[in-house]
Every structure is written in structure tokens, then in C-alpha cells.
Write an enzyme that holds these catalytic residues in place. Structure first.
Site, PDB file in Angstrom:
ATOM      1  N   ALA A 114       8.391  -4.445  15.090  1.00  0.00           N
ATOM      2  CA  ALA A 114       8.409  -5.493  16.128  1.00  0.00           C
ATOM      3  C   ALA A 114       9.738  -5.446  16.872  1.00  0.00           C
ATOM      4  CB  ALA A 114       8.202  -6.860  15.499  1.00  0.00           C
ATOM      5  N   LYS A 122       0.831  -1.211   0.000  1.00  0.00           N
ATOM      6  CA  LYS A 122       0.000   0.000   0.000  1.00  0.00           C
ATOM      7  C   LYS A 122       0.863   1.257   0.000  1.00  0.00           C
ATOM      8  CE  LYS A 122      -2.737   0.474   3.653  1.00  0.00           C
ATOM      9  NZ  LYS A 122      -3.942   0.434   4.501  1.00  0.00           N
ATOM     10  N   ARG A 145      -0.407 -11.191  28.614  1.00  0.00           N
ATOM     11  CA  ARG A 145      -0.756  -9.817  28.266  1.00  0.00           C
ATOM     12  C   ARG A 145      -2.166  -9.375  28.612  1.00  0.00           C
ATOM     13  NH1 ARG A 145       2.130  -9.040  22.556  1.00  0.00           N
ATOM     14  NH2 ARG A 145       4.137  -9.128  23.577  1.00  0.00           N
ATOM     15  N   SER A 154       3.853 -14.490  17.133  1.00  0.00           N
ATOM     16  CA  SER A 154       3.309 -14.016  15.859  1.00  0.00           C
ATOM     17  C   SER A 154       4.345 -14.027  14.734  1.00  0.00           C
ATOM     18  CB  SER A 154       2.733 -12.614  16.013  1.00  0.00           C
ATOM     19  OG  SER A 154       3.602 -11.811  16.763  1.00  0.00           O
ATOM     20  N   GLU A 175       9.511 -13.178  27.804  1.00  0.00           N
ATOM     21  CA  GLU A 175       8.360 -12.269  27.737  1.00  0.00           C
ATOM     22  C   GLU A 175       7.203 -12.870  28.511  1.00  0.00           C
ATOM     23  OE1 GLU A 175       7.717  -9.846  24.080  1.00  0.00           O
ATOM     24  OE2 GLU A 175       8.918 -11.401  23.163  1.00  0.00           O
ATOM     25  N   HIS A 232      -1.546  -4.443  24.069  1.00  0.00           N
ATOM     26  CA  HIS A 232      -0.212  -4.560  24.659  1.00  0.00           C
ATOM     27  C   HIS A 232      -0.203  -3.704  25.918  1.00  0.00           C
ATOM     28  CE1 HIS A 232       4.105  -4.422  25.237  1.00  0.00           C
ATOM     29  NE2 HIS A 232       4.256  -5.331  24.285  1.00  0.00           N
ATOM     30  N   ARG A 288      -2.922 -14.150  22.299  1.00  0.00           N
ATOM     31  CA  ARG A 288      -1.640 -14.623  21.756  1.00  0.00           C
ATOM     32  C   ARG A 288      -0.527 -14.579  22.792  1.00  0.00           C
ATOM     33  NH1 ARG A 288       2.756 -11.637  19.245  1.00  0.00           N
ATOM     34  NH2 ARG A 288       1.581  -9.818  19.910  1.00  0.00           N
ATOM     35  N   HIS A 307      -2.895  -3.790  19.873  1.00  0.00           N
ATOM     36  CA  HIS A 307      -1.597  -4.227  19.363  1.00  0.00           C
ATOM     37  C   HIS A 307      -1.702  -5.304  18.285  1.00  0.00           C
ATOM     38  CE1 HIS A 307       2.681  -5.049  19.589  1.00  0.00           C
ATOM     39  NE2 HIS A 307       2.492  -6.276  20.000  1.00  0.00           N
TER      40      HIS A 307
HETATM   41  C1  SIN Z   1       7.026  -6.803  22.519  1.00  0.00           C
HETATM   42  O1  SIN Z   1       8.205  -6.702  22.208  1.00  0.00           O
HETATM   43  O2  SIN Z   1       6.594  -6.577  23.636  1.00  0.00           O
HETATM   44  C2  SIN Z   1       6.051  -7.179  21.452  1.00  0.00           C
HETATM   45  C3  SIN Z   1       6.269  -8.563  21.019  1.00  0.00           C
HETATM   46  C4  SIN Z   1       4.986  -9.179  20.547  1.00  0.00           C
HETATM   47  O3  SIN Z   1       4.023  -8.472  20.299  1.00  0.00           O
HETATM   48  O4  SIN Z   1       4.926 -10.400  20.476  1.00  0.00           O
END
Ligand code: SIN
Length: 534
Positions: free
Chosen positions: A45, A34, A275, A376, A113, A229, A371, A336
Site C-alpha cells: 500500500a 500462507k 476511482r 481501507s 486522493e 485502480h 471504496r 485492486h
Molecule cells: C493508492 O495509493 O493509490 C492506493 C491507495 C488505496 O488503494 O486506497
């Protein structure tokens, strides 16, 4: 069929680019974007790619963490298949020359994470997406069988006998309407968090793929599960930049303005809970204490450590006037990622022959209702790889002979830019945030659904009046995506994963995925049917 098929890839994030390269030895590929090749969610990311790459970890643990985050809606077969292929894909990227961040002993540096029971996120500092995209873009530049067309807005998929045989597009530079014919069309259009007021996505994340697939009759699933997020840098004016979860994985802690911790009362993993739980806890505290944001305390780290480990976040914070080694970072939750999307299998097969969908635009069953962080990019890579392996079985014959690209350019389809004002995203973004955001309820969802239905009628009438103006097409895509999310959120009378209903706070005992009712509206291109001859 010609021995070398023509494949149209729409979207230049990780899924689209990796697929285009993977299939380029057996097909001619047109990659349409686009704006430009670097304008995608992937580019921004920070975190990385979740994959089991260390001795102390196991695929079973990765599967268990994903299933737990998915809150009863992840599909075990999809989870097992996609996650089991992760180590192989990372090894392939390493062989292809990707330099992931390493420890001093040469092993991969794995960050942690939210929701992960082990450190398992392969990354390139805190700019994983940018490095991946630049690496793939330079390979695409040197691949003769891939033609990149930038600055081009897809209007609709080109449908013949319920089969997808390409797409209609507007070249935004020449204002020409173009028909791109293809033996396979692959949607890699990313998500739509950009339809919310506070979001971490680039402006182009407007749900184009969801809307055009819906208009063409494809099945979509789980659209209510929009992931927020927990930590976007808070500014009074709105969107800013993401503060990666890896910072919490590194030891940063969420705090209230007075410096006290608050996550213990919400989850045993505290600041590193999945999350949905962290975003909700933050929203809860903000509402309870009537504060505009909470804080991420990074002051236990030195300037050197922060700028070495998180160079991008550190420099952005400084630019926004916060030195994270001395001051806590103000953060708020922001839309997010779309956990749902176009219903596919793990190789991108949709309900429409000739149409595949990969990456965030697809819904494979991996993410379920929420997720797991960094699954992802992994899904994008594995799906792109699977889809390229199965491409020969997805191809359809085109019901014509002729050039793949046809410039039509009827003057009556193009109008000037007056309409830009009407097509501004702000009103919709505010309404999505207030009526279909982190906390949802019957009355507002129902009311909002009616507003959106009315707006879709108005946009269509504007398209009839002004023509296929890219801004109007985007506005329709945003509005139809908002409708799909709101309708699904209204129908799901329970709270699960990232979908929270104030009026139905409990989770039902048997969770089922949702399927959107097929579109009853016709494709936008049909408005001009009589003026176009192919
Ligand atoms: C992050 O770095 O917090 C995002 C990574 C994600 O969305 O999986």
C-alpha cells in the site's frame, strides 16, 4: 474455559497483525500466514490512511465523501462509526512510535486522493504499508503470547455444530495436515484481486478467506463490487506496480498519447474523480481510440521533487525505463480491492459463532459500491481495535479438551507436485478480466457462471484424486471467489459504483446490498472425513 483463551488469526496484513498485537495481553494468539509475515496487500500500500487530522477538515466532510463514493450502498452507521474513530487510531499509532511524513513545521503531511474534498491521507512517503508492516512485525517478534506460523495454507475452518472452533491447515514445509483449535478464529485474509489478469495485488490474494467462510456457511455480501485502480504502470507483459493516486493528488494529470487531457468530459474533479469513474473513463478511451494505455503526465515536476516526494514510484519507473520527470508514465486500470466480503458489523462479528472477519476480507457497509481511497487501511485498523475490545464476547468453548495444535499427517492426503500445472491461475485470470472485468454483460456473465460451476466440480475431483495439495486448495478458493463475484454481478441488473453493466447502464432508484446464496457444496476437508480421526 482456560483463563487465557486461544485465538487463531489467519492472515498477516494490517488487520491481522494489529488485531494480534491488540489482543495479545489477554489471549494466546497463533498467527498463520500462507507465505511469510511480509506477504500481504498492506505491504504494497503506497497511499496511506484516510483520517481527519487538520483544522480545516471535518468528520462530516469525510463521511460525505465516503457516502458519495459508495454510490448509494454505504451504510451510514458503519461509515459514521469507523470514520469518527480514525483520528484516535492515528494518534495512538503516533504514540506507539510510527513516524508519519511531516511538514517542515512538524505537522502531519496530508496528501490528497480521488474523491476526497480535502487533503487527509496520513502517509509515510509512498511506502506506507511497508513501514506499517515492518513496525508491527518487529513488535510481534517480541510478543511472547503470539506464535507466528508461516508457510501454512488453511484448508477449511474447523466446524462443530455450526460453530467455528479453529481451522485445518497444511504446513507447506512438512506437508503435514494440522488441526488448530481455537476459541475464536479471526479471518484477516485480505482480498482477491489476484484472480484478475491485470491486478495490483501480490500473487497470494486468491480469495482464501471468502471461499473458506462460504464453504463453512457464512454470509457474504456485495461481492460484485471489485474496485479497479485507475493507474497501474503499463507493460506489454502484464502486472507491474501501482502508481499511487497521491501522485494525481499532487498535481499529475491523466492524458492521451498525444498529450491532451480527457477527464473533464467525465467528472468535475477531472483526474481526481472517484476511482470507479476514472477507471471507466480510461477503459472508455482505450476502447474508443484502440490504444493499449493512457498516460499520467508528471513532467511538470523535477527529478528531485519526484524522487523526494515519491521515492518508490520514481525508482520503479526508472527501473522500467521511464523517467517520469521527462516522459509521461504509461498507465492502465487494474483490479485492486474487494469492496464486498464476509458480512460483518464494524467489530468483525460474522454470521457464524466463533468466527470473526476484519479488514478487506470483511464487508461492514463502509465502502458500499465503491471504496473511497485510503479508507481501507483505516477500516483495517479500527475493525482490529474494535474486534480486540469485544473479543471476550466472541469466544466459544471448544467441544473437546486437548492441545490447540494437533499434527495429523495422514500420508494418503499428501501427493507430489505434478498437479501444479493444472492449478495454474492464468486461464481463470484471463476469463475474469474478459467476462467479469470493468464492463460486464448478461450473456458472458451467464456463460462464465456455468464454466465456473463445471470447474469447481473438476477441482473437487482432482482433490479427491491427488489429495489436499496447497495449489489445488488455492485453485478452488480462486474459482469459488470468481463464482461469487460473477453470480452477484449477473444478478445485479443495474450499474452502480464499480459495477458496470453494458446492458443495464442506469442505476436503480433504490439500491440494496447483495447477499450471496449460501454454499451448497461441502467443505474440502469432508472429502477425507473417513481417513481423519481427531
Ligand atoms: C493508492 O495509493 O493509490 C492506493 C491507495 C488505496 O488503494 O486506497
Amino acid at each position: 474455559m482456560n483463563s487465557r483463551p486461544h485465538i487463531l488469526v489467519i492472515g498477516s496484513g494490517l488487520a491481522g497483525m494489529y488485531y494480534a498485537l491488540s489482543v495479545s495481553s489477554k489471549a494466546n494468539v497463533t498467527l498463520v500466514c500462507k507465505n511469510n509475515l511480509f506477504d500481504s496487500n498492506t505491504f504494497w500500500a503506497q497511499g496511506g490512511i484516510a483520517a481527519v487530522m487538520s483544522q480545516g477538515d471535518s468528520i462530516q466532510r469525510h463521511i460525505a465523501d465516503t457516502i458519495e463514493a459508495g454510490d448509494g450502498l454505504s451504510e451510514l452507521n458503519a461509515v459514521t462509526e469507523l470514520l469518527s474513530k480514525a483520528p484516535e487510531v492515528i494518534t495512538k499509532l503516533l504514540r506507539e512510535g510510527l513516524h508519519f511524513t511531516q511538514n517542515t513545521d512538524g505537522t502531519l503531511n496530508l496528501s490528497r486522493e480521488g474523491g476526497h474534498s480535502n487533503p487527509r491521507v496520513v502517509h509515510i512517503q509512498d511506502r506506507t504499508g511497508e513501514y506499517l508492516i515492518k513496525n508491527l512485525a518487529s513488535k510481534i517478534e517480541h510478543t511472547q503470547s503470539i506464535t507466528v506460523i508461516e508457510n501454512t495454507q488453511i484448508v477449511d475452518l474447523y466446524m462443530k455444530d455450526k460453530t467455528c472452533v479453529g481451522a485445518w491447515a497444511i504446513n507447506k514445509t512438512s506437508n503435514e495436515l494440522v488441526l488448530i483449535r481455537a476459541n475464536l478464529t479471526v479471518l484477516a485474509t485480505g482480498g482477491a484481486a489476484g484472480i484478475f489478469k491485470q491486478n495490483t495485488n501480490p500473487a497470494g490474494a486468491t480469495g482464501d478467506g471468502y471461499a473458506m467462510a462460504w464453504r463453512a456457511g457464512a454470509l457474504l455480501s456485495n461481492m460484485e463490487f471489485v474496485q479497479f485502480h485507475p493507474t497501474m504502470f503499463y507493460t506489454k507483459s502484464g502486472n507491474s506496480f501501482l502508481i499511487s493516486e497521491t501522485l494525481r493528488g499532487y498535481g499529475a494529470e491523466l492524458k492521451l498519447p498525444n498529450g491532451s487531457s480527457f477527464m473533464k468530459q467525465y467528472h468535475k474533479l477531472e483526474s481526481l474523480a472517484p476511482r470507479d469513474i476514472v477507471s471507466r473513463a480510461i477503459a472508455d478511451q482505450m476502447q474508443l481510440l484502440k490504444i493499449p494505455c493512457v498516460y499520467l503526465d508528471t513532467t511538470i515536476f523535477s527529478e528531485k521533487e519526484l524522487s523526494d516526494q515519491f521515492p518508490y514510484i520514481f525508482s520503479q519507473c526508472i527501473q522500467f525505463g521511464v523517467n517520469p520527470a521527462r516522459q509521461m508514465i504509461p498507465v492502465v486500470p487494474a483490479a485492486h480491492y474487494f469492496c464486498g466480503g464476509i458480512l460483518t458489523d464494524t467489530s468483525g462479528k460474522t454470521s457464524i459463532p466463533g468466527l470473526a472477519a476484519i479488514g478487506e476480507s470483511a464487508c461492514t457497509g463502509l465502502h458500499g459500491a465503491n471504496r473511497l481511497a485510503s479508507n481501507s487501511l483505516l477500516e483495517a485498523l479500527v475493525m482490529a481495535d474494535n474486534c480486540s475490545r469485544l473479543t471476550s464476547t466472541y469466544l466459544v468453548d471448544q467441544i473437546y479438551s486437548g492441545k490447540p495444535l494437533l499434527n495429523i499427517a495422514p500420508a494418503n492426503l499428501i501427493h507430489d507436485e505434478q498437479i501444479q500445472q493444472t492449478a495454474s491461475p492464468l486461464e481463470l485470470q484471463n476469463m475474469m478480466w474478459n467476462f467479469c472485468g470493468i464492463i460486464r454483460t448478461e450473456t458472458t456473465l451467464k456463460l462464465f457462471k456455468n464454466v465456473l460451476t463445471q470447474q469447481m466440480i473438476e477441482i473437487k475431483s482432482n482433490i479427491r484424486k491427488y489429495g489436499l495439495v496447497p495449489a489445488l486448495i488455492e485453485q478452488m478458493n480462486r474459482t469459488q471467489t470468481a463464482f461469487l463475484v460473477t453470480d452477484a454481478a449477473w444478478k445485479r441488473k443495474e450499474s452502480r459504483g464499480c459495477h458496470l453493466r453494458r446492458d443495464f447502464p442506469k442505476k436503480l432508484s433504490n439500491g440494496v446490498k447483495s447477499i450471496a446464496i449460501p454454499c451448497i457444496d461441502e467443505q474440502l476437508i469432508h472429502i477425507f472425513e473417513n481417513t481423519i480421526s481427531v
